[in-house]
Structure formats: C-alpha cells, structure tokens
Design an enzyme around this catalytic site. Structure first.
Site, PDB file in Angstrom:
ATOM      1  N   CYS A   2       0.823  -1.201   0.000  1.00  0.00           N
ATOM      2  CA  CYS A   2       0.000   0.000   0.000  1.00  0.00           C
ATOM      3  C   CYS A   2       0.863   1.259   0.000  1.00  0.00           C
ATOM      4  O   CYS A   2       1.874   1.339   0.678  1.00  0.00           O
ATOM      5  CB  CYS A   2      -0.954   0.083   1.181  1.00  0.00           C
ATOM      6  SG  CYS A   2      -2.116  -1.275   1.239  1.00  0.00           S
ATOM      7  N   ARG A  27       4.259  -0.368  -4.578  1.00  0.00           N
ATOM      8  CA  ARG A  27       3.944  -0.855  -3.222  1.00  0.00           C
ATOM      9  C   ARG A  27       2.655  -1.665  -3.181  1.00  0.00           C
ATOM     10  O   ARG A  27       2.316  -2.255  -2.158  1.00  0.00           O
ATOM     11  CB  ARG A  27       3.803   0.332  -2.264  1.00  0.00           C
ATOM     12  CG  ARG A  27       5.041   1.165  -2.132  1.00  0.00           C
ATOM     13  CD  ARG A  27       4.782   2.323  -1.206  1.00  0.00           C
ATOM     14  NE  ARG A  27       4.598   1.888   0.159  1.00  0.00           N
ATOM     15  CZ  ARG A  27       5.557   1.715   1.033  1.00  0.00           C
ATOM     16  NH1 ARG A  27       6.797   1.940   0.677  1.00  0.00           N
ATOM     17  NH2 ARG A  27       5.291   1.329   2.263  1.00  0.00           N
ATOM     18  N   TRP A  76      -2.685  -2.898  -1.691  1.00  0.00           N
ATOM     19  CA  TRP A  76      -2.296  -4.312  -1.779  1.00  0.00           C
ATOM     20  C   TRP A  76      -3.177  -4.988  -0.743  1.00  0.00           C
ATOM     21  O   TRP A  76      -2.965  -4.848   0.461  1.00  0.00           O
ATOM     22  CB  TRP A  76      -0.819  -4.470  -1.434  1.00  0.00           C
ATOM     23  CG  TRP A  76      -0.277  -5.855  -1.599  1.00  0.00           C
ATOM     24  CD1 TRP A  76       0.232  -6.400  -2.743  1.00  0.00           C
ATOM     25  CD2 TRP A  76      -0.168  -6.867  -0.587  1.00  0.00           C
ATOM     26  NE1 TRP A  76       0.639  -7.685  -2.504  1.00  0.00           N
ATOM     27  CE2 TRP A  76       0.410  -7.997  -1.201  1.00  0.00           C
ATOM     28  CE3 TRP A  76      -0.491  -6.937   0.766  1.00  0.00           C
ATOM     29  CZ2 TRP A  76       0.667  -9.177  -0.508  1.00  0.00           C
ATOM     30  CZ3 TRP A  76      -0.240  -8.106   1.455  1.00  0.00           C
ATOM     31  CH2 TRP A  76       0.338  -9.216   0.823  1.00  0.00           C
ATOM     32  N   ASN A 102      -2.078   2.340   5.490  1.00  0.00           N
ATOM     33  CA  ASN A 102      -1.155   1.277   5.092  1.00  0.00           C
ATOM     34  C   ASN A 102      -0.830   0.473   6.348  1.00  0.00           C
ATOM     35  O   ASN A 102      -0.465   1.048   7.353  1.00  0.00           O
ATOM     36  CB  ASN A 102       0.102   1.938   4.497  1.00  0.00           C
ATOM     37  CG  ASN A 102       1.276   0.981   4.346  1.00  0.00           C
ATOM     38  OD1 ASN A 102       2.422   1.403   4.354  1.00  0.00           O
ATOM     39  ND2 ASN A 102       1.029  -0.291   4.186  1.00  0.00           N
ATOM     40  N   GLY A 103      -1.011  -0.857   6.284  1.00  0.00           N
ATOM     41  CA  GLY A 103      -0.717  -1.684   7.458  1.00  0.00           C
ATOM     42  C   GLY A 103      -1.884  -2.591   7.776  1.00  0.00           C
ATOM     43  O   GLY A 103      -2.757  -2.819   6.935  1.00  0.00           O
ATOM     44  N   GLU A 485      18.456 -16.942  -6.526  1.00  0.00           N
ATOM     45  CA  GLU A 485      17.995 -15.629  -6.972  1.00  0.00           C
ATOM     46  C   GLU A 485      17.488 -15.689  -8.414  1.00  0.00           C
ATOM     47  O   GLU A 485      16.456 -15.096  -8.741  1.00  0.00           O
ATOM     48  CB  GLU A 485      19.161 -14.622  -6.826  1.00  0.00           C
ATOM     49  CG  GLU A 485      18.893 -13.217  -7.310  1.00  0.00           C
ATOM     50  CD  GLU A 485      17.729 -12.515  -6.624  1.00  0.00           C
ATOM     51  OE1 GLU A 485      17.200 -13.021  -5.626  1.00  0.00           O
ATOM     52  OE2 GLU A 485      17.317 -11.455  -7.139  1.00  0.00           O
ATOM     53  N   LYS A 489      13.663 -14.771  -9.491  1.00  0.00           N
ATOM     54  CA  LYS A 489      13.322 -13.747 -10.501  1.00  0.00           C
ATOM     55  C   LYS A 489      12.314 -14.305 -11.499  1.00  0.00           C
ATOM     56  O   LYS A 489      11.344 -13.654 -11.853  1.00  0.00           O
ATOM     57  CB  LYS A 489      14.570 -13.274 -11.272  1.00  0.00           C
ATOM     58  CG  LYS A 489      15.557 -12.441 -10.512  1.00  0.00           C
ATOM     59  CD  LYS A 489      15.150 -11.000 -10.316  1.00  0.00           C
ATOM     60  CE  LYS A 489      14.370 -10.803  -9.053  1.00  0.00           C
ATOM     61  NZ  LYS A 489      15.046 -10.559  -7.833  1.00  0.00           N
ATOM     62  N   GLU A 492       8.894 -14.779  -9.881  1.00  0.00           N
ATOM     63  CA  GLU A 492       8.257 -13.499  -9.565  1.00  0.00           C
ATOM     64  C   GLU A 492       7.635 -12.837 -10.783  1.00  0.00           C
ATOM     65  O   GLU A 492       6.510 -12.373 -10.728  1.00  0.00           O
ATOM     66  CB  GLU A 492       9.302 -12.508  -9.010  1.00  0.00           C
ATOM     67  CG  GLU A 492       9.674 -12.705  -7.574  1.00  0.00           C
ATOM     68  CD  GLU A 492      10.703 -11.671  -7.117  1.00  0.00           C
ATOM     69  OE1 GLU A 492      10.508 -11.084  -6.060  1.00  0.00           O
ATOM     70  OE2 GLU A 492      11.703 -11.443  -7.838  1.00  0.00           O
ATOM     71  N   HIS A 508      19.748 -36.094  -5.203  1.00  0.00           N
ATOM     72  CA  HIS A 508      18.900 -36.468  -4.067  1.00  0.00           C
ATOM     73  C   HIS A 508      17.444 -36.071  -4.282  1.00  0.00           C
ATOM     74  O   HIS A 508      16.692 -35.950  -3.317  1.00  0.00           O
ATOM     75  CB  HIS A 508      19.424 -35.836  -2.775  1.00  0.00           C
ATOM     76  CG  HIS A 508      20.814 -36.265  -2.440  1.00  0.00           C
ATOM     77  ND1 HIS A 508      21.124 -37.563  -2.128  1.00  0.00           N
ATOM     78  CD2 HIS A 508      21.984 -35.591  -2.422  1.00  0.00           C
ATOM     79  CE1 HIS A 508      22.431 -37.662  -1.910  1.00  0.00           C
ATOM     80  NE2 HIS A 508      22.975 -36.465  -2.090  1.00  0.00           N
ATOM     81  N   LYS A 607       6.555  -4.413  -3.434  1.00  0.00           N
ATOM     82  CA  LYS A 607       7.987  -4.182  -3.235  1.00  0.00           C
ATOM     83  C   LYS A 607       8.349  -4.101  -1.759  1.00  0.00           C
ATOM     84  O   LYS A 607       9.402  -4.536  -1.338  1.00  0.00           O
ATOM     85  CB  LYS A 607       8.382  -2.888  -3.936  1.00  0.00           C
ATOM     86  CG  LYS A 607       9.826  -2.535  -3.807  1.00  0.00           C
ATOM     87  CD  LYS A 607      10.468  -2.419  -5.149  1.00  0.00           C
ATOM     88  CE  LYS A 607      11.963  -2.424  -5.081  1.00  0.00           C
ATOM     89  NZ  LYS A 607      12.517  -3.680  -5.544  1.00  0.00           N
TER      90      LYS A 607
HETATM   91  C1  G6P Z   1       9.497  -8.319  -1.338  1.00  0.00           C
HETATM   92  C2  G6P Z   1      10.037  -7.805  -2.655  1.00  0.00           C
HETATM   93  C3  G6P Z   1      11.429  -8.382  -2.907  1.00  0.00           C
HETATM   94  C4  G6P Z   1      12.345  -8.096  -1.728  1.00  0.00           C
HETATM   95  C5  G6P Z   1      11.738  -8.578  -0.403  1.00  0.00           C
HETATM   96  C6  G6P Z   1      12.527  -8.067   0.785  1.00  0.00           C
HETATM   97  O1  G6P Z   1       9.237  -9.674  -1.419  1.00  0.00           O
HETATM   98  O2  G6P Z   1       9.177  -8.159  -3.709  1.00  0.00           O
HETATM   99  O3  G6P Z   1      11.973  -7.787  -4.065  1.00  0.00           O
HETATM  100  O4  G6P Z   1      13.563  -8.757  -1.917  1.00  0.00           O
HETATM  101  O5  G6P Z   1      10.412  -8.051  -0.273  1.00  0.00           O
HETATM  102  O6  G6P Z   1      12.452  -6.669   0.805  1.00  0.00           O
HETATM  103  P1  G6P Z   1      13.517  -5.731   1.487  1.00  0.00           P
HETATM  104  O7  G6P Z   1      12.999  -4.336   1.269  1.00  0.00           O
HETATM  105  O8  G6P Z   1      13.525  -6.097   2.946  1.00  0.00           O
HETATM  106  O9  G6P Z   1      14.826  -5.963   0.847  1.00  0.00           O
END
Ligand code: G6P
Length: 612
Positions: A2, A27, A76, A102-103, A485, A489, A492, A508, A607
């Site tokens: 949010c 956000r 969100w 937000n929250g 990672e 990606k 995501e 395994h 994010k």
């Molecule tokens: C969310 C975002 C990721 C990020 C993670 C941790 O899942 O989509 O891109 O890595 O949060 O966020 P931070 O701000 O703590 O790095």
C-alpha cells in the site's frame, strides 16, 4: 504494501496525487483512490477504482475532483478483496472525514462489532474503515488531530494513516506506528507519502516520522506531536535522489533500466567505500567503533526474499575472508526462534526498503538480546536504519521494479566490502592479499558492463526458452545463492515454476524432474567446483534436459556440452555471483516480456512488505 500520498497547498490536488500514486504503485496495485476536499460543495469528493492506477486515471478524467487538499492510496489487499468498495479512501458515517491507511489493524473485528452496536454503518470489508468510523465517533467539538489521536490509541497492529476533514479544510493529518510515513516540505505546500519517490520532483526536503508520531500539516506549516499530544522536534533531511532516477528514461520497464544501472551503481559504491590511497574501507555512517567488531564470535544475517540471497553470498564471503562463523536465517524464521545471540554476536539485517516487517522484528529481537545490529539498506532514514546500531547504505538509488536487481548486486557488493573491512580491522588476512582482492573487485562494474553489451543474445535465448513450463537452476558453492535468486526472478515476474538448487543435491531429488521438457540453467564458471558442475551437466544431458550454461569466457569444455552458453568475463571465484546473476536477471526479464507479463508489477507481489 500500500502506498499513501497526501497534498495540501494552493494547486489542484488531483494531478499531484495521481502522479504520486503512479510512483508508489510498486507498493501495491490492486485498486486505488483519492479523496479531495471540495470547498465549493463543502464536501469530500472520493473517486476509486479496482485495478491499476491507469483505471483510476480514467475515472478521474470522466469525473475530476477539484480542490487543494487531498489524500490518495494504492492498495495491496489484506482485508477484503480488491474491489471498488474496499479501495481507499474510506469515510466515516457523516462523510466528514476521509482516511487512507497502510498496514494491518489486528483488533479491527472487535472494534467493528462495537461500532456497529453503536449504530455505525460499514460499507467495506476492510480493517481501515474502522479507523474512519472511530475518528468520526470522537470528532465532536475537538480538532481533527485530537480525534485522530484518540482513535489511533485504540488500535493494535501497524499503520500509517492520512486523514482530511471537510470541517477543517486547511489541515491534513498523518500518523505512523509500524508502517512508514514521511512529510515532504515544499514552498506554500506540504505532502505526506509512504516513500520518497512519490514526492520526487516536488521537494527534496523530508521529515521521517517515527512510530507513535503524528503530523499536522497546513500549506505553509507543520507540527509533529506524539500520541499524548506533546510536540516533537524534527529536523528535515535533504534527499540526494533526483527525479530522473525515478523515471524510466526510455527503457521499456524500470526493471530493465535498473539491470542496466548496475555498473554505475557498483562503481559509485566502490569509489565511495574504498580510499584510493590507503585502500582502507570506510563505512562512515556506520558509527560503530572498531573495537566492538574486533572480538566478534559470531555473525547472524537476517533478511527476506532477494536480500536473503544477498545474505547467503555474504555468509560465504565473510566466512572465507574473515574466518568467522556466519549463520543466516529468513527474518520470518529468525524472529520466532530460540535465538542464541548476545553481545558478542553481530546481526546484519539486510533490507532494500528498510521497512520489511519481519526484518524489523528480527532486528528488534536481536537488539533486545544485546547483539550489535548493523543494517544494510537502500532507503535513507527508513525504520530499519533508525533502529539499528549502525547502518551501511547501498546507495543504489530508488528501485521501482518490484523484482529487485540493482539493490541485490549493491547489497552483495556491500557485504564483500564489509568482509574486507572486518578482515582489515581483525587482521585476518595479509594486507597484500586484501589489496589484490580489492583490485579485482574494482574490475567488476566494467565486467558487468561487458555482459550487458551482450544482452540481445540473452534476450534471444530467453525468447527461445520462454515456452518451457518449468525451470531448474543449479549452481555450487558461492553460486548457490545466485541460482536461488535466478529462480526467484523467474517465478516473480514470469510466473514459471522455477527451483534453485545446490547442484550437489540434484541426485537427491531434483534429478527426477529432468526430461526433455525441463530447462536447466547451470552456473559453470571457472572455480574449484567447475568439474563437478560439468558432471552435473552431463547427468542432465543424458536425461535429455535442456541446459543453458553460464560459463567463463574462453572456456571450451562447456561449448562441447551445450550450444546454449552465456559467457561472463573471467573473475575471482569469490566475486562471480556479481557477474553470474546478471544473465539470470536478463533471462527472467525477457522471458516475462515474451510471455506478456508485466515485469515491473508482477501479480500479488509488493515491493515493500510491511505486514507479517
Ligand atoms: C518483497 C520484494 C522483494 C524483496 C523482499 C525483501 O518480497 O518483492 O523484491 O527482496 O520483499 O524486501 P527488502 O525491502 O527487505 O529488501
């Protein structure tokens, strides 16, 4: 999780709120809305829309709102699906006030029941509407801020709120507990926002609200008070980020722009952190005396998502360069474990945003137990940076794409630098050796630049493989986090099931997945585990798996095994994660684009994750 924006001034609020929301869309983007005080009608006009901001923009084109005080929100969803009715802002029964939030309000159900008993009528399923009704209930013959204060004191959970009232049209109230809120200070106009990018281009002077603080803003005044109404002195901070850094600058997506910014970001960081003459690493803003770090017995790294993967690279680097044991945990696990941390433990909390609820909770838990907490963070003044004993900024500039790229490589680089810093102060490695490493590290930005020059080849490879229904990513040693990672990606942004695995574990379990329908991305760069990776590739090939290899330039062996090879420049094995991850970022990006996915705003994600 949010985004909130608020404006009070003399200009029309609508375009300012809309622009701010567009910048905050990373956000959350399932619905949005704005509320503006219309002085002529003596009313608050609210417009909302489910879906992305462009749909709200359409609504506003047809039915604009006029006025110079307003609040906006991009959502969100937590409580209630992303419908028009659940979109913020929410109003009280008399439509006198409007609230964005937000929250999460944890005790909203009990409060809602009580309010319904008292005759309040609810129009949404959100927890936020409770705040609006509570404020409405207390808003009798008292100023708006007093009614907001009384309401907020009844709430449990975390929140940042923005409130306006048609009764007090020259005022906007913002408050925070657990979720971020900043004040932007302009000339004859002021703002509230969840994050700096929302107000870039309007002002660079901001105030970060702390928990339990509330701001009362006029167009040329602001006051900050605590929950008891006592004034709190605040100092504005000048933000160095410029508007261009929050724009796409010709790139199709922010993600692609941010991938391409990596050489510059890393070069700037190296220049900032390594003294050219003495070769000493400096973390000026960290403010922790070296003596405290000399005798550490253990390091704990806590982080979520991509930052967690950076942390694993950090673990390998710190153990190898400083001979100090390092444990790493997801913040969401760390916070609930029986922690064996104390004064001789350093906890490194890594977070791009500095607002991730679990990482904040982990850092707080560690502090409670007497550990030193250092945060590695990208956002100046964010909650984590203010609560840690020391902070190291990654200075990557605003990262707008939800899938983290430049913030990741900046975090990894900071972790290497921190390892060399510790090695220097603990004398755990000969100076000549450290300096040799630093020379190699200095070459990394240019080497990433060389990979980026070949991005069209990677894009072609991506398009060729975009139809695969699932991917396996394999790597060994310090490139295990790289494959985690890479797989993250792809999940995501392209919504393709992808798994990252330590290649040694393939036999395994994951080997059962391999057939001609499986694409397997293997990091086989020159290293002490190269031969082992070659054996893994042979095993995949003999089961008809489709191998895409990331290999070191000049290596001939891999070419004989698969025709799909992306070459990266030769570098020290320990730094190879910084190079090897770049083709994986590009691969995920181009596959997502080919499949018609929105690479910047993937579904269901946000994010900044400010809820647990
Ligand atoms: C969310 C975002 C990721 C990020 C993670 C941790 O899942 O989509 O891109 O890595 O949060 O966020 P931070 O701000 O703590 O790095």
């Amino acid at each position: 999780m949010c985004g909130i924006i608020g404006y009070i001034g003399s200009r029309e609020a609508q375009p300012i709120l809309l622009n701010g929301l567009k910048r905050l869309e990373y956000r959350g983007y399932d619905s949005s809305g704005i509320a503006v005080i219309s002085p002529k009608r003596n009313a608050i006009s609210i417009r909302k829309s489910p879906g992305k901001i462009k749909l709200l923009e359409k609504v506003l084109k047809e039915k604009p709102v006029f006025g110079s005080v307003g609040i906006g929100h991009t959502r969100w969803a937590t409580h209630g699906s992303p419908t028009q009715g659940n979109a913020h802002p929410h109003a009280d029964c008399k439509n006198e006030i409007a609230v964005v939030h937000n929250g999460i309000i944890e005790n909203f159900e009990a409060l809602k029941l009580q309010l319904i008993k008292e005759g309040h009528c609810f129009l949404s399923q959100t927890d936020t509407e409770v705040i609006a009704h509570l404020i409405g209930k207390f808003y009798n013959d008292i100023p708006l801020e007093d009614a907001v204060r009384q309401a907020l004191r009844l709430l449990r959970g975390s929140f940042a709120v923005g409130v306006i009232s048609k009764r007090e049209t020259a005022k906007m109230v913002g408050a925070r507990l657990g979720s971020p809120l900043i004040l932007g200070l302009g000339k004859n106009e002021n703002y509230i926002a969840s994050d700096v990018p929302a107000i870039l281009g309007l002002t660079r002077d901001v105030i970060f609200l702390e928990d339990n603080e509330m701001a009362i803003l006029g167009k040329d005044s602001f006051k900050v008070i605590d929950w008891h109404g006592q004034p709190v002195a605040k100092k504005p901070v000048h933000i160095a980020w410029d508007t261009a850094s929050a724009q796409k600058q010709g790139y199709k997506h922010f993600m692609l722009k941010e991938i391409n910014e990596q050489p510059q970001v890393l070069e700037n960081l190296l220049n900032l952190r390594i003294d050219t003459k003495s070769r000493k690493i400096n973390f000026k803003e960290m403010e922790i005396c070296e003596d405290k770090l000399k005798d550490l017995k253990h390091i704990f790294i806590v982080a979520c998502g991509t930052a967690y993967h950076a942390g694993i690279v950090g673990k390998y680097a710190l153990e190898s360069l400083c001979s100090i044991p390092v444990s790493i945990d997801f913040s969401s696990e760390f916070r609930y474990r029986d922690l064996l941390v104390g004064p001789d433990t350093l906890v490194i909390a890594i977070s791009q945003s500095g607002e991730t609820a679990d990482t904040l909770a982990g850092a707080r838990e560690a502090k409670k137990r007497g550990s030193i907490v250092i945060s590695i963070c990208n956002v100046l003044g964010s909650t984590l940076t203010r609560e840690s004993d020391g902070v190291i900024y990654t200075h990557a500039g605003p990262e707008i794409g939800v899938a983290s790229t430049k913030a990741y490589t900046a975090q990894v680089l900071v972790l290497y630098l921190f390892a060399f810093y510790l090695a220097q102060i603990r004398a755990s490695m000969p100076v000549v050796k450290i300096n040799r490493y630093l020379d190699d590290l200095n070459k990394i930005p240019k080497q990433i630049g060389m990979i980026l020059k070949r991005q069209q080849t990677i894009a072609k490879l991506a398009r060729k493989h975009a139809h695969f229904g699932s991917f396996l990513y394999l790597g060994r040693n310090i490139n295990v986090p790289t494959v985690l990672e890479g797989a993250l990606k792809l999940k995501e942004i392209a919504y393709i099931p992808a798994e990252g695995y330590a290649a040694g574990e393939m036999k395994h379990g994951p080997i059962a997945l391999i057939d001609e329908y499986r694409a397997v991305v293997c990091i086989a760069v020159e290293s002490k585990v190269f031969e082992k990776m070659v054996s893994n590739i042979q095993e995949i090939k003999s089961r008809k798996g489709k191998v895409i290899a990331i290999a070191t330039e000049g290596n001939k062996e891999i070419k004989g095994l698969t025709s799909e090879v992306v070459y990266i420049p030769k570098c020290e094995e320990i730094f190879s994660p910084l190079l090897a991850v770049v083709p994986l970022q590009l691969l995920a990006y181009h596959i997502a684009v080919k499949r018609g996915c929105d690479a910047d705003q993937p579904r269901n994600l946000a994010k900044s994750v400010t809820v647990e």
